[in-house]
Design an enzyme around this catalytic site. Structure first.
Site, PDB file in Angstrom:
ATOM      1  N   GLY A  86      -8.545 -25.741   3.807  1.00 32.14           N
ATOM      2  CA  GLY A  86      -7.199 -25.789   3.238  1.00 32.14           C
ATOM      3  C   GLY A  86      -6.495 -27.093   3.571  1.00 32.14           C
ATOM      4  CG  ASP A  87      -2.258 -26.968   3.448  1.00 28.81           C
ATOM      5  OD1 ASP A  87      -2.851 -25.887   3.644  1.00 28.81           O
ATOM      6  OD2 ASP A  87      -1.036 -27.121   3.663  1.00 28.81           O
ATOM      7  CB  THR A 131      -0.287 -21.693   8.720  1.00 27.92           C
ATOM      8  OG1 THR A 131      -1.408 -21.486   7.888  1.00 27.92           O
ATOM      9  CG2 THR A 131      -0.454 -23.019   9.415  1.00 27.92           C
ATOM     10  CB  THR A 140       2.954 -22.386   6.323  1.00 25.72           C
ATOM     11  OG1 THR A 140       2.383 -21.104   6.042  1.00 25.72           O
ATOM     12  CG2 THR A 140       4.466 -22.304   6.194  1.00 25.72           C
ATOM     13  N   GLY A 141       1.365 -22.308   3.470  1.00 26.47           N
ATOM     14  CA  GLY A 141       1.403 -21.790   2.102  1.00 26.47           C
ATOM     15  C   GLY A 141       0.030 -21.862   1.473  1.00 26.47           C
ATOM     16  NE  ARG A 164      -8.767 -22.547   1.298  1.00 19.42           N
ATOM     17  CZ  ARG A 164      -7.623 -22.562   1.972  1.00 19.42           C
ATOM     18  NH1 ARG A 164      -7.638 -22.448   3.292  1.00 19.42           N
ATOM     19  NH2 ARG A 164      -6.471 -22.685   1.361  1.00 19.42           N
ATOM     20  N   GLY A 197      -2.783 -23.384   0.369  1.00 20.01           N
ATOM     21  CA  GLY A 197      -3.215 -24.717   0.737  1.00 20.01           C
ATOM     22  C   GLY A 197      -3.735 -25.574  -0.399  1.00 20.01           C
TER      23      GLY A 197
HETATM   24  N1  ASP Z   1      -1.930 -23.432   4.276  1.00 19.93           N
HETATM   25  C1  ASP Z   1      -2.940 -22.613   4.895  1.00 19.93           C
HETATM   26  C2  ASP Z   1      -4.242 -22.789   4.169  1.00 19.93           C
HETATM   27  O1  ASP Z   1      -4.231 -22.906   2.964  1.00 19.93           O
HETATM   28  C3  ASP Z   1      -2.633 -21.168   4.921  1.00 19.93           C
HETATM   29  C4  ASP Z   1      -1.207 -20.808   5.185  1.00 19.93           C
HETATM   30  O2  ASP Z   1      -0.403 -21.618   5.576  1.00 19.93           O
HETATM   31  O3  ASP Z   1      -0.872 -19.658   5.013  1.00 19.93           O
HETATM   32  O4  ASP Z   1      -5.268 -22.752   4.791  1.00 19.93           O
END
Ligand code: ASP
Length: 321
Positions: A217-218, A187, A237-238, A215, A240
């Site tokens: 995400g966060d 992200t 980032t991660g 879907r 989500g």
């Molecule tokens: N956090 C983002 C999501 O879940 C994806 C990411 O940061 O890699 O959509």
């Protein structure tokens, strides 16, 4: 009484030169921190030439944000400028280079928030807007709403001629197609402190590779992946789902605002304790009103770049950098 007033007066006289020394009025204390995603970022998967290209794009994003801050511009403009550069880079999972959904298309999410006004804007499931962060900003500035989704967000984009539109496959890159099976993520985001002492945060993403059924995400959810108030700004980032469940970005800023935690301790607790305790992973970038920057993550790497208030700057990719 008179003696204590005199003591306060003397203390003030002593403090003024000390304050002037630590923060000269003519050198505003600005700060900028960016990320290009956390995840399976290992040396064995990235050639030195690729790493140099990633770092060059991180540097270009830092330059874009810093140019705004140096001319006294608002933190909001700085984070938008930095994120736009990262959205155009094929190296990151946002804008061009976004991951594929399970249907082999791209659905983009973005959000931004301005700390001192509490204004925010967000979009999810966007398919044809080249810079989703600009659409999120338009939602904030030109609608009474905070968060628009999919077809509705596209219809709103139709009313904003300044937004560049592209076909959905413009976002595709061969590298992301190869990753479709690998559940890769990543992200982009930016957090800035401007010369007025205002903080803003922005995040933009293609979401998780192979995502299904609309879907979300966060990243575009204010408080989960993106948050700013007067004393703190965060972009995450991660994985989500775990950031949604811990309302991660707000959880970090709440620790600073309500408990007086230092920003690094607040971010560390959420990223390295709360989220892993639920089974999630990832990272975040954050800064406070003094320009203290923190960039915790618990994955093999996180693309990141920073410019401290004293001008020290850098970029890094791996945990071992
Ligand atoms: N956090 C983002 C999501 O879940 C994806 C990411 O940061 O890699 O959509």
């Amino acid at each position: 009484m008179i003696r204590s007033i005199a003591a306060v007066f003397v203390a003030l006289l002593l403090a003024v030169p000390a304050l002037a020394q630590s923060a000269p009025a003519d050198v505003p204390r600005t700060a900028l921190v960016i990320h290009g995603g956390a995840g399976v970022i290992e040396r064995s998967r990235l050639t030195p030439a690729d790493e140099a290209a990633v770092r060059a794009d991180l540097d270009a994003a830092l330059d874009a944000g810093q140019a705004v801050l140096q001319r006294g511009g608002p933190a909001l403009d700085a984070v938008v400028a930095a994120v736009k550069v990262l959205e155009d880079s094929p190296w990151f999972n946002a804008g061009r280079g976004a991951v594929f959904t399970a249907d082999a298309t791209h659905e983009l999410d973005a959000a931004l928030m301005e700390g001192h006004t509490g204004r925010a804007g967000a979009v999810t499931g966007v398919r044809t807007v080249r810079h989703p962060v600009l659409l999120a900003r338009a939602v904030m500035e030109h609608t009474p709403h905070v968060f628009l989704a999919a077809d509705g967000a596209e219809r709103f984009a139709d009313t904003r001629p300044e937004l560049e539109r592209v076909p959905n496959d413009w976002f595709s890159t061969p590298r992301r197609r190869a990753q479709l099976e690998a559940q890769q993520s990543g992200t982009v985001g930016a957090v800035a402190l401007d010369a007025q002492g205002h903080i803003a945060a922005a995040t933009s993403t293609g979401g998780m590779s192979n995502k299904r059924w609309g879907r979300i995400g966060d990243a575009p959810v204010i408080g989960a992946g993106t948050y700013a108030d007067r004393g703190c700004g965060v972009s995450t980032t991660g994985w989500g789902e775990f950031y949604l469940r811990t309302v991660a970005a707000h959880a970090i800023c709440a620790r600073v605002a309500l408990r007086g935690d230092p920003i690094a301790a607040a971010a560390d607790e959420v990223i390295n304790r709360l989220i892993p305790a639920l089974g999630g992973d990832g990272g975040a970038i954050a800064l406070d009103a003094q320009g203290t920057i923190t960039m915790p993550f618990n994955t093999a790497g996180m693309h990141r770049g920073w410019i401290h208030p004293d001008g020290r700057r850098g970029t890094a990719v791996f945990a071992t950098d």
